[in-house]
Design an enzyme around this catalytic site. Sequence first.
Site, PDB file in Angstrom:
ATOM      1  N   PHE A   7       1.981  43.914  22.283  1.00 40.89           N
ATOM      2  CA  PHE A   7       0.719  43.171  22.377  1.00 40.89           C
ATOM      3  C   PHE A   7       0.905  41.678  22.653  1.00 40.89           C
ATOM      4  O   PHE A   7       0.015  41.032  23.200  1.00 40.89           O
ATOM      5  CB  PHE A   7      -0.095  43.454  21.107  1.00 40.89           C
ATOM      6  CG  PHE A   7      -0.499  42.273  20.293  1.00 40.89           C
ATOM      7  CD1 PHE A   7      -1.687  41.605  20.544  1.00 40.89           C
ATOM      8  CD2 PHE A   7       0.302  41.830  19.248  1.00 40.89           C
ATOM      9  CE1 PHE A   7      -2.076  40.517  19.767  1.00 40.89           C
ATOM     10  CE2 PHE A   7      -0.078  40.758  18.470  1.00 40.89           C
ATOM     11  CZ  PHE A   7      -1.273  40.099  18.731  1.00 40.89           C
ATOM     12  N   LYS A   8       2.077  41.127  22.322  1.00 41.53           N
ATOM     13  CA  LYS A   8       2.310  39.704  22.589  1.00 41.53           C
ATOM     14  C   LYS A   8       2.098  39.363  24.070  1.00 41.53           C
ATOM     15  O   LYS A   8       1.755  38.241  24.406  1.00 41.53           O
ATOM     16  CB  LYS A   8       3.725  39.296  22.177  1.00 41.53           C
ATOM     17  CG  LYS A   8       4.060  39.502  20.698  1.00 41.53           C
ATOM     18  CD  LYS A   8       3.336  38.532  19.796  1.00 41.53           C
ATOM     19  CE  LYS A   8       3.774  38.625  18.345  1.00 41.53           C
ATOM     20  NZ  LYS A   8       3.375  39.880  17.668  1.00 41.53           N
ATOM     21  N   ASP A   9       2.293  40.354  24.951  1.00 38.86           N
ATOM     22  CA  ASP A   9       2.069  40.112  26.381  1.00 38.86           C
ATOM     23  C   ASP A   9       0.628  39.719  26.692  1.00 38.86           C
ATOM     24  O   ASP A   9       0.386  38.983  27.653  1.00 38.86           O
ATOM     25  CB  ASP A   9       2.392  41.372  27.201  1.00 38.86           C
ATOM     26  CG  ASP A   9       3.886  41.647  27.300  1.00 38.86           C
ATOM     27  OD1 ASP A   9       4.690  40.705  27.192  1.00 38.86           O
ATOM     28  OD2 ASP A   9       4.240  42.832  27.507  1.00 38.86           O
TER      29      ASP A   9
END
Length: 520
Positions: A121-123
Amino acid sequence: MYHAHMDTVTRYIDTRELDGSRPAFSRTVVTGIAPGGGLFVPENLPSFTLEEIVALSELPYWQRAAIVFGRFGVDLGDEHVETLMREAYGDQWDDERIAPVVEVVAGTHVLELWHGPTSAFKDMALQCMPLFFSAAVEKMQAEGSLTDDFLILVATSGDTGKAALEGFADREHTSIVVFYPDGGVSDIQRLQMVTQRGGNVGVFGVRGNFDDCQSAVKAAFSDDAFATRLHEQHGLRLSSANSINWGRLLPQIVYYVSAYADMVAAGGVKPGSLMDVCVPTGNFGNILGAYYARRMGVPIGRLLCASNENNVLTDFIATGTYDISDRAFVTTPSPSMDILVSSNLERLLYHLAGPEAVRGWMAELATSRRFTVDRETFAAIRELFFADWASNDESLATIKRVYDEYGYLMDPHTAVAWEVAERLHGEDPVLVVSTAHWAKFGADVYRALTATAYDAPLADDAARMSGLELLFEVQRIAPSAGPVPAPLAEIACLELRFSDVVDAGRDGVEDAVSEWLTRS
Ligand SMILES: *Cc1c(COP(=O)(O)O)cnc(C)c1O
């Protein structure tokens, strides 16, 4: 509800100080932490009508993002923002919907936030924020308020480092150096980092654990002599681009607005009816995106905060006391949620109680490792947030149960949220936020599917497999798991670019950076 005065362009203020400099978006992103020691928050929030939200389902994700950013008065010009969003949410994603909503069983929908290049999810934020960062530096240099470029330093326990490398790779006016604990990240996480492409990236292992790594990077940040050397010899300033940067939060509001539009379009919720949102929470950034979306008009009912065995937030939401004075850090199969101080909670407290209260509580947290909010703030929190936690073995059991029942394979972070969502499920449909592809945490997913306890060793044949072989083994025993994302499946074919391991401590980090700068 706390309101500061209104303005036409969104300006950002410090959670701990009312009379700050009130920068606009681009300076906020480049500055990172607010000068008063707090975090930047928007002075006022835009709002959307139900019609506006529902209409987003017709648009590609990049346009949904550009519209939300436009409402926030991002000071880079609407057309420029559109260009950046086309790039941020383009064909580096393996699903053109970018953040699709999948109905796994009636009433329970999963928001998949892992279709980006690093499968986590950091993307969602780190494919976007570096573009803003680079554009902001360009703008400030053009205005003459800045001459230096930026060097981003990151200490990582695994996921953030790779997502930051991928986001900043070949971005103008920036370079990035990442430090990871040698031997302290998974086989696949290490390979993801040491094969990173880009002419402006550096990766170093550190002899020590994650704490050693983080303290060494922190020490480099607070060394004035190092800063002077970087400025004078290389024309560089240091920045951290960490998860408290507002530039990482804003993109996390977009997918909640987007998800509601998709839920309505798919018939998962009637227009205007409420959905609950359940978020696997660490630093409180992801769930805070949902809080902001709710305040901006998205019909979100309850915010369900899911924790693993590091459940300080569950206790806080139950009691109003945040207490880490006597709390040990526990290792879990969901390491990205292993956090004691959830930094972004400070932003929520600001919105509910204002800067003076926040300043007091943060001072208490620093000195006595605990604070208790007042009754009104506690009541406001209890109206919005509901919390629970899942143990290590419960979260692995959930992976197996959900796969066996529905053929949907989740990673251990998502499993924590699923378990909590199931326990707290009410009348309204719930959106379970999925933060990583299962293949990022293949060994523990394998444990789950083979009903092996979290702390039990793998069976001999599995223990002999590499991280990658284990993923293919998971696919063999869980045929509807779907493909391993291409960047992971192909990782063994990539060139190993970085092999240096340096000593822990300030000098280890600074020498590595200096040597890397002269080399590149
Ligand atoms: C970072 C992360 C989280 C926690 O998100 P916060 O915004 O820190 O609450 C959860 N799951 C995964 C896989 C992550 O990488």
